[in-house]
Structure formats: C-alpha cells, structure tokens
Design an enzyme around this catalytic site. Sequence first.
Site, PDB file in Angstrom:
ATOM      1  N   ASN A   1      51.565  31.297  46.623  1.00  0.00           N
ATOM      2  CA  ASN A   1      51.661  32.350  47.629  1.00  0.00           C
ATOM      3  C   ASN A   1      51.308  31.784  48.996  1.00  0.00           C
ATOM      4  O   ASN A   1      50.987  30.606  49.118  1.00  0.00           O
ATOM      5  CB  ASN A   1      50.760  33.535  47.245  1.00  0.00           C
ATOM      6  CG  ASN A   1      49.314  33.102  47.117  1.00  0.00           C
ATOM      7  OD1 ASN A   1      48.694  32.680  48.085  1.00  0.00           O
ATOM      8  ND2 ASN A   1      48.779  33.170  45.896  1.00  0.00           N
TER       9      ASN A   1
ATOM     10  N   ASP B   1      48.731  36.352  39.867  1.00  0.00           N
ATOM     11  CA  ASP B   1      48.559  37.286  38.750  1.00  0.00           C
ATOM     12  C   ASP B   1      49.256  36.788  37.487  1.00  0.00           C
ATOM     13  O   ASP B   1      48.878  37.159  36.379  1.00  0.00           O
ATOM     14  CB  ASP B   1      49.113  38.664  39.133  1.00  0.00           C
ATOM     15  CG  ASP B   1      48.235  39.336  40.188  1.00  0.00           C
ATOM     16  OD1 ASP B   1      47.008  39.127  40.143  1.00  0.00           O
ATOM     17  OD2 ASP B   1      48.776  40.038  41.063  1.00  0.00           O
TER      18      ASP B   1
ATOM     19  N   LYS C   1      61.250  17.707  34.284  1.00  0.00           N
ATOM     20  CA  LYS C   1      61.870  18.528  35.319  1.00  0.00           C
ATOM     21  C   LYS C   1      62.950  19.441  34.715  1.00  0.00           C
ATOM     22  O   LYS C   1      63.779  18.959  33.931  1.00  0.00           O
ATOM     23  CB  LYS C   1      62.484  17.599  36.376  1.00  0.00           C
ATOM     24  CG  LYS C   1      62.991  18.324  37.583  1.00  0.00           C
ATOM     25  CD  LYS C   1      63.575  17.342  38.586  1.00  0.00           C
ATOM     26  CE  LYS C   1      64.454  18.098  39.545  1.00  0.00           C
ATOM     27  NZ  LYS C   1      65.480  17.270  40.137  1.00  0.00           N
TER      28      LYS C   1
ATOM     29  N   ASP D   1      41.958  38.185  35.209  1.00  0.00           N
ATOM     30  CA  ASP D   1      41.439  38.584  36.510  1.00  0.00           C
ATOM     31  C   ASP D   1      39.990  38.080  36.622  1.00  0.00           C
ATOM     32  O   ASP D   1      39.099  38.552  35.929  1.00  0.00           O
ATOM     33  CB  ASP D   1      41.515  40.108  36.654  1.00  0.00           C
ATOM     34  CG  ASP D   1      41.221  40.550  38.069  1.00  0.00           C
ATOM     35  OD1 ASP D   1      40.194  40.116  38.631  1.00  0.00           O
ATOM     36  OD2 ASP D   1      42.033  41.308  38.633  1.00  0.00           O
TER      37      ASP D   1
ATOM     38  N   PHE E   1      38.447  40.957  47.798  1.00  0.00           N
ATOM     39  CA  PHE E   1      39.412  41.201  48.864  1.00  0.00           C
ATOM     40  C   PHE E   1      40.566  41.978  48.265  1.00  0.00           C
ATOM     41  O   PHE E   1      40.860  41.836  47.076  1.00  0.00           O
ATOM     42  CB  PHE E   1      39.923  39.870  49.449  1.00  0.00           C
ATOM     43  CG  PHE E   1      39.111  39.396  50.620  1.00  0.00           C
ATOM     44  CD1 PHE E   1      37.822  38.922  50.444  1.00  0.00           C
ATOM     45  CD2 PHE E   1      39.641  39.429  51.909  1.00  0.00           C
ATOM     46  CE1 PHE E   1      37.064  38.488  51.525  1.00  0.00           C
ATOM     47  CE2 PHE E   1      38.895  38.997  52.995  1.00  0.00           C
ATOM     48  CZ  PHE E   1      37.605  38.529  52.810  1.00  0.00           C
TER      49      PHE E   1
ATOM     50  N   LYS F   1      40.551  49.331  43.441  1.00  0.00           N
ATOM     51  CA  LYS F   1      40.212  47.969  42.988  1.00  0.00           C
ATOM     52  C   LYS F   1      38.701  47.783  42.920  1.00  0.00           C
ATOM     53  O   LYS F   1      38.180  47.144  42.011  1.00  0.00           O
ATOM     54  CB  LYS F   1      40.818  46.915  43.918  1.00  0.00           C
ATOM     55  CG  LYS F   1      42.300  46.703  43.691  1.00  0.00           C
ATOM     56  CD  LYS F   1      42.888  45.653  44.619  1.00  0.00           C
ATOM     57  CE  LYS F   1      44.412  45.677  44.514  1.00  0.00           C
ATOM     58  NZ  LYS F   1      45.072  44.824  45.489  1.00  0.00           N
TER      59      LYS F   1
ATOM     60  N   LYS G   1      37.014  46.871  39.320  1.00  0.00           N
ATOM     61  CA  LYS G   1      36.424  45.534  39.145  1.00  0.00           C
ATOM     62  C   LYS G   1      34.894  45.567  39.279  1.00  0.00           C
ATOM     63  O   LYS G   1      34.258  44.519  39.274  1.00  0.00           O
ATOM     64  CB  LYS G   1      37.050  44.551  40.141  1.00  0.00           C
ATOM     65  CG  LYS G   1      38.584  44.481  40.014  1.00  0.00           C
ATOM     66  CD  LYS G   1      39.217  43.355  40.800  1.00  0.00           C
ATOM     67  CE  LYS G   1      40.737  43.503  40.776  1.00  0.00           C
ATOM     68  NZ  LYS G   1      41.467  42.290  41.084  1.00  0.00           N
TER      69      LYS G   1
END
Length: 412
Positions: A218, A287, A297, A314, A334, A348, A352
């Site tokens: 990301n 995730d 490859k 998680d 975050f 969240k 959590k």
Amino acid sequence: MGQGSSINMSLFTGKNILFGVTGGIAAYKAVDWVRSLGREGAKVTVVQTAAGAKFITPLTFAVLSGNQVHSDIFSLGRDATIPHIDLANNCDLLIIAPATAATIAKLAGGIADNLLTNIALATKAKIVIFPAMNSNMYLHPATQCNLDKLQKFKYIVVPPEYGMMACNTEGPGRLPEWQAAREYIAAAFCRQDLEGIRFLITAGPTCEDLDPVRFLSNRSSGKMGYALARVARQRGAEVVLVSGPCHLPPPPGIEIIKIRSALEMYEEVHKQAPKAHIIIKAAAVADYRPIRRQEHKIKKGGKNIDLPLTANKDVLKSLGKMKGDDNRPILVGFAAESENHLAAGREKLKAKNLDLIVVNDIASPETGFAAETNQVTIIDNRGSHEKLPLLSKEATARLIIARAATLVISTS
Ligand code: CTP
C-alpha cells in the site's frame, strides 16, 4: 497566527540559537545545519573560533543565517554591550558543532580564551556539543576524560558517528548528518518527562509477496509512525519501532526492527508487546496476503489471472484481547478512512479494545499517505473526540504522544 504558519510550526520556530563552529573539517556540515535550523524558523547566530573561520568563511554563515557572525571577543556589540555576555544572555540554546579536541579540553578545564569559550562559561542556556575529529584523537583518554567532565557539567554530549573520516581512517569521530543531529537538538528543547516509559510503535506498509519479484502493498510512507517514534524519544522515552519497508533514515536512539509482511509484523509486535507501556499501531498492515508465495516468477498466461488471497491476523485486535485487568498496555490504533470517519473510528476502537484511535482522512491530498501534513481526530474509549487542525506530521505526533502519555502517567 494564520493556519499556514501553524502547519510549519516546529520546536525551533522563534528560538534564538547560538551556533559555535570550531576548527574541524566537518565544519562544512554545520553550513547545512545552520540553514536547516533557519528554515524551521530559528534565529541562528554563528560564533566562529579563529580556527573555525579557516574552514568556512564568516561570509558563508552570515548569508545563510541572515545574521552577523561573531568571533572577536574585544569588539563591542550593539549599544556598547560586551559581546560574550550579550550573546550568552540572549540565547535559548548553544550548539557547538563541530567541537574539536582543543575546544573540548578548554571547556573541560574552564578555560575561556576566545569568544565561544567565554560564552560557554557565561550562558545559562543548555549546551549541546557535537565532538568530531580523528578517531584516535576522539578515543584518547584525555578527550574521553574531558567529555566525561562536560557531561558532569550538564553539557549534552552527542557521540560522533562511526565511519570513514576525512583523514581516510575508519572509526568513531564523524559529525552526524542533519537528520540525526536534529533529533538531539530537538530533545534539548523538550522536557525529559517520558524517561522510563517504553513505547512500541509500528510504521510503514507491509509487503505481501506473490513471487520472487512481485508483491501486494500500500502507499504508506512510514512518515507518521517515524514521527511518533522520534517525538517519544525526544521526550526521553525508550522506543522500539517495528517498521515495514520504507525509505526513511533510522532515527538515532531508537531500536528499529525491520519486517516485511503482516505475519512478520504480528510475530515481532507480540514478542515486544510484554515490555511496552504504550503501543501505537500506525502501520498500514495488509489485510490479505497471497495464499501461497510462488517459488518461481509467475509466467504470463491467459487474459485473466486469479490471485487467491487469505486474511492476515489483525495484530491490534489480538493485542486488545490480551489486555490485562490493569488495562496495560495502553493501545492506540489508527484508522485510515475515506468516509464516515467518526463512526468507523468508534467501531474499530470498540472492536479492537483500544484506549485511543486516531482517525485520518486518506481521501485528502494534505492528509493522505506520503503527505507531509496530517489532519486527524483522536477518539477515546469514552466516545469523546478531539479534531486536531491540519499540522505537520511531527506536530500531529507531538499531540498524539502527549495524549497517550497522560493515560500511562495518570494510571501509574
Ligand atoms: N491493523 C492491524 N492488523 C491488521 C490490520 C490493521 O494491527 N491486520 C491495525 C492498524 O495498524 C491500525 C488499525 O488496525 O492501527 C486499523 O487499521 P485499518 O486499516 O484502518 O482498519 P482495518 O481494521 O484493517 O479495517 P478496514 O481495512 O476494513 O477499514
């Protein structure tokens, strides 16, 4: 003060910094430091010893600092003031970089024979000293003994870096680069009120390998997590930073554990968690990961390709489940959101079992991944929230660390 200026507000903004330059080849690096401090809003006044002026001309420092450079103890200052007393009384910090063995010896012996050594004796401001010299000179018992003395005199002595020297020998004695030096100077402006508090901070993206050359990841740059780690360290905390792949320089004084995948992040964080008082998870953990990493490859085939993925554990949720009756460690998450920020953040935090959650809007170019600034909302476990203004990531980190630290200090 307009919003633009508060975004750029740094610890150095508005500070009067006296910058002593002595006669070492590393004086060329001091040029960059003076310019960088000025860019962050400090008023820098350079004081050069006669040997210092042999390496870099006073003109260079005058132009870059925008201020007169001082070196003569016998010339009167403005309004016929005595220069070493005037300068010593009107500074927030004295930095000496590079500090040669000779200047260190003089300061350790209380010898005041030039403008800089007079100022060092006369000032009540903190003094940060950066020794830089040939390794044998640095390691000589006389220099080591003098540096010990300076520490007893409450000077902040920053150890030089190890590496190749201008004299072509390798060892300790190099002046650090600005990014590292900045952390020590910033710490001199902070109260050391987090000494004894251990932070575990995560930063950056994770990379989930598909084959030897490709991966899923990301856009996280790691800037927010690294800023949190630096700010906690500046206040004296012990910091372990578990970092995904990113291009940021390792901040000094912080233990960095490099990981690549979400699985590695899970392992490392759980290994470190029992020692932490506060855990802040700024990392953007993937995730999902490919069910299998192909050994070779993946070759081009038909028009479409299937990439079967499986869910990663998680990390934060698992830490939340392990919280003891004493509510330790403090957990700060975050939440990267592009819509319904507050509701998603609260959900969240609850799911959590967190103490705080920092919600950031990833849809805006000023607050998204890789931006220099951030605009976050901090939600606590009673549901109340505080929206912070658009700030630099370091200024945002300062407020998050302050908020998290009060939770530990109030329950200890
Ligand atoms: N997190 C984690 N482990 C994961 C995923 C996320 O520890 N496998 C942590 C992140 O570091 C962050 C918080 O959980 O502190 C929220 O991450 P975010 O990506 O915003 O939310 P997710 O829980 O992954 O949910 P979604 O992607 O659906 O918004």
